[in-house]
Scaffold this active site. Structure first.
Site, PDB file in Angstrom:
ATOM      1  N   PRO A 107       0.826  -1.203   0.000  1.00  0.00           N
ATOM      2  CA  PRO A 107       0.000   0.000   0.000  1.00  0.00           C
ATOM      3  C   PRO A 107       0.863   1.257   0.000  1.00  0.00           C
ATOM      4  O   PRO A 107       1.850   1.346   0.734  1.00  0.00           O
ATOM      5  CB  PRO A 107      -0.796  -0.124   1.304  1.00  0.00           C
ATOM      6  CG  PRO A 107      -0.805  -1.587   1.603  1.00  0.00           C
ATOM      7  CD  PRO A 107       0.514  -2.102   1.120  1.00  0.00           C
ATOM      8  N   GLU A 108       0.497   2.214  -0.832  1.00  0.00           N
ATOM      9  CA  GLU A 108       1.265   3.457  -0.904  1.00  0.00           C
ATOM     10  C   GLU A 108       0.591   4.526  -0.054  1.00  0.00           C
ATOM     11  O   GLU A 108      -0.435   4.281   0.592  1.00  0.00           O
ATOM     12  CB  GLU A 108       1.439   3.849  -2.369  1.00  0.00           C
ATOM     13  CG  GLU A 108       2.096   2.720  -3.162  1.00  0.00           C
ATOM     14  CD  GLU A 108       2.732   3.147  -4.477  1.00  0.00           C
ATOM     15  OE1 GLU A 108       3.065   4.328  -4.637  1.00  0.00           O
ATOM     16  OE2 GLU A 108       2.917   2.269  -5.349  1.00  0.00           O
ATOM     17  N   LYS A 142       4.073   5.813   4.843  1.00  0.00           N
ATOM     18  CA  LYS A 142       3.410   4.517   4.806  1.00  0.00           C
ATOM     19  C   LYS A 142       3.124   3.960   6.200  1.00  0.00           C
ATOM     20  O   LYS A 142       2.757   2.796   6.344  1.00  0.00           O
ATOM     21  CB  LYS A 142       4.273   3.516   4.028  1.00  0.00           C
ATOM     22  CG  LYS A 142       4.463   3.879   2.560  1.00  0.00           C
ATOM     23  CD  LYS A 142       5.283   2.830   1.847  1.00  0.00           C
ATOM     24  CE  LYS A 142       5.480   3.182   0.377  1.00  0.00           C
ATOM     25  NZ  LYS A 142       6.267   2.176  -0.343  1.00  0.00           N
ATOM     26  N   ARG A 187      12.799  -4.644  -6.743  1.00  0.00           N
ATOM     27  CA  ARG A 187      11.471  -4.126  -7.081  1.00  0.00           C
ATOM     28  C   ARG A 187      11.394  -3.888  -8.589  1.00  0.00           C
ATOM     29  O   ARG A 187      12.397  -3.577  -9.232  1.00  0.00           O
ATOM     30  CB  ARG A 187      11.173  -2.825  -6.331  1.00  0.00           C
ATOM     31  CG  ARG A 187      11.201  -2.952  -4.802  1.00  0.00           C
ATOM     32  CD  ARG A 187      10.127  -3.894  -4.277  1.00  0.00           C
ATOM     33  NE  ARG A 187       8.786  -3.446  -4.617  1.00  0.00           N
ATOM     34  CZ  ARG A 187       8.090  -2.560  -3.897  1.00  0.00           C
ATOM     35  NH1 ARG A 187       8.641  -1.992  -2.825  1.00  0.00           N
ATOM     36  NH2 ARG A 187       6.871  -2.231  -4.245  1.00  0.00           N
TER      37      ARG A 187
END
Length: 331
Positions: free
Chosen positions: A2-3, A52, A321
Site C-alpha cells: 500500500p502506498e 506509509k 522491485r
C-alpha cells in the site's frame, strides 16, 4: 505494498469510526496478545498517517504503530461512518474527477478503493454496512462481532465497528517519544508537512545524493509515501531517466517531482485509486477509474507501446522491485 494514499485513507477511517470510542482489542492469531491486552478497554484518541506508517493514539499516551508492508491489510466490518467528501454509499470509496466534474461511483475490482479491505489485495469475507448514522447491528442475521477469518494479528472492536489487521510488517506499541523518533526518520509527507517546507527538504536531500532518482523516490527517509506505482509514474511524467543520480537531476525537475507528488497524493486520497493520467474526457476517465490498466502511463505496461511515443515499455529489476519506464521518453 500500500502506498501513501491508502495509509492516509485508513487513518481517516479510524478517525471517523474509532477515535473517541472505547476499544476492545484482541489478537486472535496470538502474536500480539500482550499488546492487545494493554490496548483493550482504552479510548482511541487520535489517528494519523505519515508516509506509509499509521499511528493510533490511546489513553495514557499509548500509541499503536502499524506498517502494512507488502502483505498487510485492514479489513473493516459493521457500521462504517464514511467521509462524504471521499466515499459513496454503494460499498466502495467514491471517485471525483480531478478536474472537478462529478461522476457516478465506479467500482474497481483491483481492490485499491475497497472500503472493506485496504492494503494488500484480497477477497474479504467480512460484511460491511456503511452509514452516516448509527443503526442497529445484527440485521438480516448478521453475526456480531463477525467471525474471525484467517490469521488476524489484531482485532479492534467498538460497539458498532470492527477492524481486523492481517499480515503487517510492523504492529508495535510505542511511547510518544518513540513515535516522535520514528517520524523524525521519515521524509516529508505532503499531507503532514508544510508543502513548501517539504519541497525544500526533498530538494536538498535529492540534490546531494549520488543514488539513482528511482531508488531515492522509494526511500522513505527521503520522501514519505511513494511506492512502486507512484515512483514509475512520477518519473515518466517528469520524462526523467530513472537511473539518473539524484545530484545530477536539475533542481527544477526535482521540484517538479515534489509538486507532482503533492497533486497525485491528494487525488489518490480523494479517489482511493492511483490515478496518474491527466486531461481525460469523461468516458476515458470512467474507464481508467474502473480498470487499473487504463489509469497509468507506464506501470505494469512492460512490452506494450508507450502511450506517447510508441516505444515498448521496459521492465527491469532495481533493488528487488520492478521498475517500468520508457527508454525513449525518459532517455
Amino acid at each position: 505494498m500500500p502506498e501513501g494514499h491508502s495509509v492516509h485513507r485508513i487513518a481517516r477511517q479510524f478517525d471517523r469510526n474509532f477515535v473517541g470510542r472505547t476499544v476492545s482489542a484482541s489478537s486472535p492469531q496470538g502474536r500480539f496478545a500482550e499488546g492487545a491486552a494493554l490496548l483493550s478497554g482504552r479510548e482511541a484518541t487520535a489517528a494519523r498517517a505519515v508516509g506509509k506508517q499509521m499511528f493510533l493514539a490511546f489513553e495514557d499516551d499509548l500509541w499503536l504503530r502499524v506498517h502494512l508492508g507488502l502483505y498487510g491489510a485492514w479489513d473493516f466490518a459493521g457500521e462504517i461512518l464514511v467521509d462524504p467528501t471521499i466515499a459513496s454509499a454503494n460499498g466502495r470509496m467514491g471517485q471525483t474527477n480531478q478536474r472537478g466534474t462529478d461522476l457516478a461511483p465506479i467500482l474497481d475490482d483491483a481492490g485499491e478503493n475497497s472500503l472493506s479491505s485496504i492494503g494488500a489485495p484480497r477477497r474479504t469475507r467480512v460484511h460491511v454496512r456503511m452509514s452516516e448514522q448509527t443503526q442497529g447491528l445484527g440485521e438480516d442475521g448478521d453475526e456480531w462481532p463477525p467471525p474471525v477469518v484467517g490469521q488476524v494479528r489484531l482485532r479492534l472492536l467498538t460497539e458498532t465497528t470492527c477492524a481486523d489487521l492481517r499480515g503487517p510488517t510492523a504492529c508495535v506499541l510505542q511511547t510518544p517519544d518513540e513515535v516522535a523518533a520514528t517520524i523524525a526518520k521519515l521524509g516529508p509527507d505532503p499531507l503532514v508537512d508544510d508543502p513548501a517546507e517539504g519541497e525544500e527538504r526533498f530538494t536538498a536531500v535529492v540534490r546531494r545524493k549520488p543514488t539513482s532518482i528511482a531508488l531515492l523516490l522509494m526511500d522513505q527517509s527521503v520522501v514519505g509515501g511513494i511506492g512502486n506505482v507512484y515512483r514509475a509514474e512520477l518519473l515518466f511524467r517528469a520524462r526523467l531517466n530513472p537511473h539518473t543520480p539524484g545530484r545530477e537531476v536539475p533542481e527544477e525537475i526535482v521540484r517538479q517531482i515534489w509538486r507532482d507528488w503533492v497533486r497525485l497524493l491528494a487525488i489518490g486520497v480523494e479517489t482511493g485509486q492511483m490515478m496518474t493520467m491527466d486531461d481525460l474526457d469523461p468516458a476515458a476517465y470512467r474507464l481508467a477509474m474502473a480498470n487499473r490498466d487504463d489509469r497509468h502511463w507506464v506501470y505494469r505496461r512492460a512490452g506494450l507501446p508507450c502511450r506517447v511515443c510508441g516505444t515498448a515499455i521496459v521492465l527491469e529489476e532495481l533493488a528487488a522491485r520492478k521498475l517500468y519506464w520508457c527508454p525513449r521518453c525518459q532517455a
